[in-house]
Design a protein around this motif. Structure first.
Motif, short mmCIF file in Angstrom:
data_model
loop_
_atom_site.label_atom_id
_atom_site.label_comp_id
_atom_site.label_asym_id
_atom_site.label_seq_id
_atom_site.Cartn_x
_atom_site.Cartn_y
_atom_site.Cartn_z
N GLN A 174 0.85 -1.19 0.00
CA GLN A 174 0.00 0.00 0.00
C GLN A 174 0.88 1.23 0.00
OE1 GLN A 174 -3.51 0.90 1.92
NE2 GLN A 174 -4.35 -1.16 2.01
N SER A 175 0.38 2.29 -0.64
CA SER A 175 1.09 3.56 -0.64
C SER A 175 0.88 4.25 0.70
CB SER A 175 0.58 4.45 -1.77
OG SER A 175 1.20 5.70 -1.73
N ASP A 195 1.07 7.22 1.68
CA ASP A 195 0.36 8.50 1.68
C ASP A 195 -1.12 8.35 1.34
OD1 ASP A 195 1.04 7.80 -0.97
OD2 ASP A 195 0.70 9.88 -1.62
N ARG A 196 -1.52 7.17 0.93
CA ARG A 196 -2.93 6.93 0.60
C ARG A 196 -3.40 5.62 1.26
NH1 ARG A 196 -3.85 8.73 -5.72
NH2 ARG A 196 -3.05 10.86 -5.51
N ASN A 202 -5.30 2.84 3.01
CA ASN A 202 -6.71 2.47 3.12
C ASN A 202 -6.80 1.31 4.09
OD1 ASN A 202 -9.31 1.32 2.74
ND2 ASN A 202 -9.41 2.11 0.66
N THR A 259 2.45 6.07 11.07
CA THR A 259 1.69 5.22 10.15
C THR A 259 2.10 3.75 10.29
OG1 THR A 259 1.51 7.06 8.59
CG2 THR A 259 1.02 4.86 7.75
N ASP A 299 -0.27 15.90 -10.46
CA ASP A 299 0.31 15.55 -9.17
C ASP A 299 1.64 14.83 -9.28
OD1 ASP A 299 -1.94 12.70 -8.51
OD2 ASP A 299 -0.52 13.09 -10.11
N LYS A 318 2.47 11.87 -10.32
CA LYS A 318 2.52 10.44 -9.97
C LYS A 318 2.30 9.60 -11.23
CE LYS A 318 0.92 10.93 -5.20
NZ LYS A 318 0.76 12.37 -5.19
#
Length: 322
Positions: A98-99, A101-102, A104, A140, A210, A212
């Motif tokens: 998983q990224s 910064d995002r 879930n 995180t 952005d 990306k």
């Protein structure tokens, strides 16, 4: 005289025929035999060991048999009401990507359930760690570790930090196979490129708004990692971004991913407690005391309910087919 069969491994799946690597290192495109096709949904997947016939004058090999799988990644077929879909087989580790910064968390819960259900070792890798400051990265990682539990190692990876990539590579020694799962944009292809030290997997042009790149993996392929400073040498499979993650026969996976809830449930007064208001429910007591978050319990109950509904559909389907 019957056709001689050769053992091989499915090393690539794309929109055409499976690519099988034979014992001598040669590779041949194959189709499934008429007998396998008669059995319905049984198809060779990436990592499968298969028996192949190569008839004289035939353009492709023929997969005559699929050998028993040591592990397999299974989800509910998104196009069918009550059928499983196997995505990969015969691997040692599932790496959930998983990224950072995002992140879930709801999806991560589901990914962990399916990963645990395989019986393989489970690891979480949070990519794009360079997009957050050090304090946010540590916080995180703590949140993800709390969710994943003690049995799951949580790592971060960043193209700006070679040591972080080396730590991930160290989990993939020679003789092992790791499967990477995660949705499109999670950074799987970029992570593979970093591990391989080359642009092995394509990413699309960088978006102007952005900066990306977009994930472009459309095939599943076994790739061998180089040995760098004594680490690596194993094989990895970067699967296309999997959007649908419906559960299929995942009772053990839920138990592993939510071991804290299952452990609390041992203290419930009733063995069949549904944690929905029954007297003497140890799980609800833990929620009231703050030892278990209500959102985590809700996730657990929702996944159990989904599993029960799938089981009922399977039963209804089996009765219809009798």
């Amino acid at each position: 005289m019957s056709e001689r069969l050769l053992a091989g491994e499915v090393v690539k799946l794309d929109r055409k025929f499976p690519l099988v690597e034979l014992g001598d290192g040669s590779r041949v495109r194959c189709e499934h035999s008429a007998e396998l096709k008669k059995r319905g949904k049984l198809r060779a997947v990436i990592g499968d060991v298969v028996d192949v016939a190569i008839p004289e004058g035939h353009d492709v090999g023929i997969i005559e048999a699929i050998r028993p799988r040591s592990t397999q990644f299974v989800r509910k077929d998104p196009t069918e009401r009550a059928l499983p879909q196997v995505l990969a087989a015969n691997f040692d580790r599932v790496v959930v990507v998983q990224s950072i910064d995002r992140l879930n968390m709801k999806r991560l819960e589901r990914e962990l359930v399916l990963a645990h259900e395989t019986g393989a070792v489970v690891t979480v890798v949070l990519t794009k760690a360079d997009l957050l400051d050090a304090v946010a990265v540590v916080e995180t990682m703590r949140k993800v570790s709390d969710l994943a539990g003690d049995s799951v190692q949580v790592l971060v990876a960043s193209k700006a930090d070679a040591a972080s990539v080396a730590r991930v590579r160290g989990l993939m020694p020679k003789g092992t196979t790791s499967v990477l799962i995660g949705r499109s944009g999670a950074g799987k292809s970029t992570l593979v490129n970093l591990l391989l030290g080359e642009e092995a997997r394509a990413t699309s042009e960088v978006r102007e708004r952005d900066g990306k790149g977009r994930h472009k993996t459309v095939s599943r392929e076994v790739m061998r990692l180089p040995v760098v400073d004594g680490k690596g040498g194993g094989r990895i499979v970067d699967m296309p971004g999997v959007r649908g993650l419906g559960l299929w026969d995942a009772e053990e996976g839920i138990g592993a991913a939510f071991s804290d809830v299952d452990e609390l449930a041992q203290g419930c007064r009733f063995r069949d407690c549904r944690h929905a208001g029954e007297p003497g429910c140890a799980v609800l007591a833990a929620v009231e005391e703050g030892a278990l978050s209500r959102s985590r319990l809700e996730s657990y109950l929702a996944l159990q309910d989904e599993l029960a509904k799938t089981a009922r559909r399977r039963e209804q389907s089996s009765w219809k087919n009798k």
